[in-house]
Scaffold this motif. Structure first.
Motif, short mmCIF file in Angstrom:
data_model
loop_
_atom_site.label_atom_id
_atom_site.label_comp_id
_atom_site.label_asym_id
_atom_site.label_seq_id
_atom_site.Cartn_x
_atom_site.Cartn_y
_atom_site.Cartn_z
N ILE A 1 4.65 0.98 3.26
CA ILE A 1 5.05 1.18 1.86
C ILE A 1 5.76 -0.07 1.36
O ILE A 1 5.57 -0.48 0.21
CB ILE A 1 5.88 2.46 1.65
CG1 ILE A 1 6.02 2.78 0.15
CG2 ILE A 1 7.27 2.36 2.23
CD1 ILE A 1 4.77 3.21 -0.52
N GLN A 2 6.54 -0.70 2.21
CA GLN A 2 7.21 -1.94 1.81
C GLN A 2 6.19 -3.05 1.54
O GLN A 2 6.32 -3.82 0.60
CB GLN A 2 8.23 -2.38 2.86
CG GLN A 2 9.24 -3.37 2.33
CD GLN A 2 9.96 -2.88 1.07
OE1 GLN A 2 10.60 -1.83 1.07
NE2 GLN A 2 9.83 -3.61 -0.02
N ASP A 3 5.14 -3.09 2.37
CA ASP A 3 4.06 -4.07 2.13
C ASP A 3 3.42 -3.83 0.77
O ASP A 3 3.17 -4.78 0.01
CB ASP A 3 2.99 -3.97 3.23
CG ASP A 3 3.44 -4.57 4.56
OD1 ASP A 3 4.45 -5.31 4.59
OD2 ASP A 3 2.75 -4.29 5.57
N ALA A 4 3.14 -2.56 0.44
CA ALA A 4 2.53 -2.23 -0.85
C ALA A 4 3.46 -2.65 -1.99
O ALA A 4 3.03 -3.27 -2.97
CB ALA A 4 2.22 -0.74 -0.92
N PHE A 5 4.74 -2.31 -1.88
CA PHE A 5 5.71 -2.66 -2.92
C PHE A 5 5.83 -4.18 -3.06
O PHE A 5 5.98 -4.69 -4.17
CB PHE A 5 7.08 -2.05 -2.63
CG PHE A 5 7.16 -0.56 -2.83
CD1 PHE A 5 6.17 0.15 -3.50
CD2 PHE A 5 8.24 0.14 -2.33
CE1 PHE A 5 6.26 1.53 -3.68
CE2 PHE A 5 8.35 1.51 -2.51
CZ PHE A 5 7.37 2.21 -3.18
N ASN A 6 5.77 -4.91 -1.95
CA ASN A 6 5.88 -6.37 -2.01
C ASN A 6 4.70 -6.99 -2.76
O ASN A 6 4.89 -7.89 -3.57
CB ASN A 6 5.98 -6.97 -0.60
CG ASN A 6 7.32 -6.70 0.05
OD1 ASN A 6 8.30 -6.35 -0.61
ND2 ASN A 6 7.37 -6.84 1.37
N VAL B 1 -1.00 4.55 3.27
CA VAL B 1 0.35 4.30 3.78
C VAL B 1 0.89 5.52 4.53
O VAL B 1 0.89 6.63 4.00
CB VAL B 1 1.28 3.92 2.61
CG1 VAL B 1 2.74 3.94 3.03
CG2 VAL B 1 0.90 2.55 2.05
N VAL B 2 1.36 5.26 5.76
CA VAL B 2 2.01 6.32 6.55
C VAL B 2 3.34 5.86 7.14
O VAL B 2 4.07 6.68 7.67
CB VAL B 2 1.08 6.86 7.68
CG1 VAL B 2 -0.13 7.58 7.09
CG2 VAL B 2 0.66 5.76 8.62
N ALA C 1 0.23 9.01 -3.31
CA ALA C 1 -0.35 8.50 -2.07
C ALA C 1 -0.54 7.00 -2.28
O ALA C 1 -1.10 6.58 -3.30
CB ALA C 1 -1.68 9.17 -1.77
N HIS C 2 -0.06 6.21 -1.37
CA HIS C 2 -0.11 4.75 -1.51
C HIS C 2 -1.14 4.16 -0.55
O HIS C 2 -1.36 4.67 0.55
CB HIS C 2 1.27 4.15 -1.20
CG HIS C 2 2.30 4.58 -2.19
ND1 HIS C 2 2.59 3.88 -3.32
CD2 HIS C 2 3.10 5.67 -2.20
CE1 HIS C 2 3.54 4.51 -4.01
NE2 HIS C 2 3.85 5.60 -3.34
N PHE C 3 -1.72 3.03 -0.99
CA PHE C 3 -2.73 2.33 -0.20
C PHE C 3 -2.38 0.86 -0.18
O PHE C 3 -1.88 0.32 -1.17
CB PHE C 3 -4.12 2.53 -0.81
CG PHE C 3 -4.57 3.96 -0.77
CD1 PHE C 3 -5.41 4.40 0.23
CD2 PHE C 3 -4.11 4.88 -1.71
CE1 PHE C 3 -5.80 5.74 0.30
CE2 PHE C 3 -4.49 6.21 -1.65
CZ PHE C 3 -5.33 6.64 -0.65
N VAL C 4 -2.62 0.22 0.96
CA VAL C 4 -2.38 -1.22 1.06
C VAL C 4 -3.58 -1.87 1.74
O VAL C 4 -4.17 -1.30 2.67
CB VAL C 4 -1.03 -1.53 1.79
CG1 VAL C 4 -1.04 -1.03 3.21
CG2 VAL C 4 -0.69 -2.98 1.72
N LEU C 5 -3.96 -3.03 1.22
CA LEU C 5 -5.09 -3.79 1.76
C LEU C 5 -4.55 -4.96 2.56
O LEU C 5 -3.72 -5.73 2.06
CB LEU C 5 -5.97 -4.30 0.63
CG LEU C 5 -7.09 -5.27 1.02
CD1 LEU C 5 -8.11 -4.59 1.91
CD2 LEU C 5 -7.76 -5.83 -0.22
#
Length: 141
Positions: free
Chosen positions: A13-18, A7-8, A44-48
């Motif tokens: 980050i909103q996608d990850a939180f959702n 996440v940058v 550090a956050h990651f989203v798929l």
């Protein structure tokens, strides 16, 4: 096409939180105030993404002298597709950029076989986190 991103952007980050909210709060009944916590800023956050749609997420923090993998989740209809492995591979790859040789995570009991296939070993007895049974697991890298 499945793609994991570190996440940058605010949108990411909103996608990850959702995704995390759908899995943990809506599906597993974790209180929302426990799911999104005071540690978000240091992680550090990651989203798929699958064809541009967010379907999985996770986060990573350095704690003491080890890496802590947290909040790994995949939307229910996307599980068993290899999505979780992609998220874990991305986080483990990122973790290797730090001077660490140990990764830890707290696995829900039902997820232990998944993490064992990735080389993690149970190192604790069962405990409750947000009312869900877990065990701590670790892997040397």
């Amino acid at each position: 096409m499945l793609k994991v991103l570190k996440v940058v952007t605010d949108e990411q980050i909103q996608d990850a939180f959702n995704v995390r909210t759908k899995v943990f709060v809506e599906e597993q009944n974790v209180p929302s105030e426990l799911e999104i916590d005071e540690l978000e800023a240091e992680a550090a956050h990651f989203v798929l993404y699958n064809e541009g749609l967010p379907i999985g997420a996770g986060r990573f923090r350095v704690v003491d002298n080890y890496g802590k993998i947290e909040r790994i989740c995949v939307l229910k209809d996307q599980r068993k597709s290899g999505a979780g492995v992609l998220i874990m591979n991305a986080i483990e790859g990122y973790a290797k950029s730090f001077p660490l040789n140990l990764l830890k995570l707290n696995a829900q009991i039902s997820a232990i076989p998944f993490y064992e296939k990735l080389g993690y070993t149970v190192v604790s007895s069962e405990f409750l986190d947000a009312g869900i049974p877990h065990k701590t697991m670790e892997k040397h890298i």
